[in-house]
Enzyme design. Structure first.
Site, PDB file in Angstrom:
ATOM      1  N   ALA A  93       0.899  -1.191  -0.286  1.00  0.00           N
ATOM      2  CA  ALA A  93      -0.047   0.224   0.018  1.00  0.00           C
ATOM      3  C   ALA A  93       0.978   1.516  -0.211  1.00  0.00           C
ATOM      4  O   ALA A  93       2.307   1.003   0.573  1.00  0.00           O
ATOM      5  CB  ALA A  93      -1.770  -0.268   1.296  1.00  0.00           C
ATOM      6  N   TYR A 153      -3.022  -0.563  11.660  1.00  0.00           N
ATOM      7  CA  TYR A 153      -3.058  -1.396  10.524  1.00  0.00           C
ATOM      8  C   TYR A 153      -3.487  -0.858   9.305  1.00  0.00           C
ATOM      9  O   TYR A 153      -2.955  -1.103   7.926  1.00  0.00           O
ATOM     10  CB  TYR A 153      -3.425  -2.788  11.250  1.00  0.00           C
ATOM     11  CG  TYR A 153      -3.000  -3.811   9.854  1.00  0.00           C
ATOM     12  CD1 TYR A 153      -1.583  -4.468   9.541  1.00  0.00           C
ATOM     13  CD2 TYR A 153      -4.087  -4.927   8.888  1.00  0.00           C
ATOM     14  CE1 TYR A 153      -0.976  -5.634   8.725  1.00  0.00           C
ATOM     15  CE2 TYR A 153      -4.059  -5.995   8.228  1.00  0.00           C
ATOM     16  CZ  TYR A 153      -2.478  -5.831   7.630  1.00  0.00           C
ATOM     17  OH  TYR A 153      -2.087  -6.973   7.426  1.00  0.00           O
ATOM     18  N   LYS A 160      -6.940  -7.132   3.425  1.00  0.00           N
ATOM     19  CA  LYS A 160      -7.210  -8.439   4.201  1.00  0.00           C
ATOM     20  C   LYS A 160      -7.848  -8.997   4.375  1.00  0.00           C
ATOM     21  O   LYS A 160      -8.344 -10.164   3.812  1.00  0.00           O
ATOM     22  CB  LYS A 160      -5.656  -8.517   4.596  1.00  0.00           C
ATOM     23  CG  LYS A 160      -4.405  -8.186   4.595  1.00  0.00           C
ATOM     24  CD  LYS A 160      -3.722  -9.158   4.122  1.00  0.00           C
ATOM     25  CE  LYS A 160      -1.741  -8.810   4.094  1.00  0.00           C
ATOM     26  NZ  LYS A 160      -1.552  -9.812   3.198  1.00  0.00           N
ATOM     27  N   VAL A 189       6.113 -10.324  11.546  1.00  0.00           N
ATOM     28  CA  VAL A 189       7.056 -11.130  11.147  1.00  0.00           C
ATOM     29  C   VAL A 189       7.584  -9.487  11.043  1.00  0.00           C
ATOM     30  O   VAL A 189       7.454  -8.586   9.674  1.00  0.00           O
ATOM     31  CB  VAL A 189       6.933 -12.059  10.691  1.00  0.00           C
ATOM     32  CG1 VAL A 189       8.414 -12.773  10.018  1.00  0.00           C
ATOM     33  CG2 VAL A 189       6.265 -13.218  10.863  1.00  0.00           C
TER      34      VAL A 189
END
Length: 252
Positions: A93, A153, A160, A189
């Site tokens: 993005a 997020y 997602k 991660v």
């Protein structure tokens, strides 16, 4: 003698990539791999990893370029005549849209994120279908922010969520051809893509502290789960989102 699995890995950027952990696990399982790189700029970082993995094919793929997609699948058809699995590990993005409020995201930024992070899975599945005449498996990568609001997020949460819905619809449509479609949802991660999220280090620390197993997930652990879902051992699993997050998502 059983033929080794042959598959495509999309989204390998460097040695910290989730896709690299998955590729290592698949290679250890005996699979032969086709590896892509996103651009000439990315190629020097990916080429040594493709060599380490003994990749049968190493080709460019910008998922926004139809000609590159056609060339890749043409080469796969010429190399193997079939395809057993596809790993889709791509998310992007624009930084301004990713780090700002979802409310303030631009239409252009939203469309870019949705196209690269979500609809590229659809395009890969469509290209793979003719090469999976005897069945196959497709796997993508999601995150818990698709289900619950995760601080910072932002735009990627709805993207997602669309990706996870796409997994279910693709699984339904491709099921009659014995092609399975699933998603892994790892815990946070430290990948290059994740580095664009604001306060990501705090997110990782909080996830490890709160998860029942009190650990951070590694790309090797994600790879082990991916190898299972892309193998015949999971031949009755499709349309699912499987968490690899040390139990974090179980806490609600």
């Amino acid at each position: 003698m059983t033929k080794p699995l042959v598959g495509l890995i999309v989204g390998l950027a460097n040695s910290d990539s989730i896709a690299f952990g998955c590729a290592q696990a698949l290679k250890a399982m005996g699979a032969e791999l086709a590896i892509t790189y996103q651009s000439d700029k990315a190629k020097p970082f990916v080429a040594p990893l493709a060599k380490e993995l003994d990749a049968a094919l190493f080709m460019p793929l910008d998922v926004r370029q139809p000609a590159e997609l056609r060339a890749l699948f043409g080469a796969i058809g010429a190399q193997w005549g079939r395809l057993d699995f596809v790993l889709h590990s791509i998310a992007f993005a624009p930084k301004a849209d990713l780090q700002g409020r979802y409310l303030d995201s631009s239409a252009e930024g939203f469309c870019t994120a949705m196209d690269i992070s979500c609809h590229s899975l659809v395009r890969l599945a469509k290209a793979a279908e003719p090469l999976m005449a005897e069945g196959g498996a497709i796997l993508t990568m999601s995150y818990y922010g698709a289900e619950k609001v995760i601080a910072n997020y932002n735009l990627m949460g709805p993207v997602k969520a669309a990706l996870e819905a796409s997994v279910r619809y693709l699984a339904s449509e491709l099921g009659p051809a014995n092609i399975r479609v699933n998603a892994l949802s790892p815990g946070p991660v430290a990948t290059r893509a994740a580095s664009g999220l604001a306060h990501f280090d705090a997110l990782m620390a909080e996830a490890a502290a709160r998860a029942p197993l009190h650990q951070q997930v590694s790309i090797a652990q994600i790879g082990e789960a991916a190898a299972f879902l892309l193998s015949d051992k999971s031949r009755h699993i499709t349309g699912q989102v499987i968490f690899v997050d040390n139990g974090y998502s179980a806490l609600g």
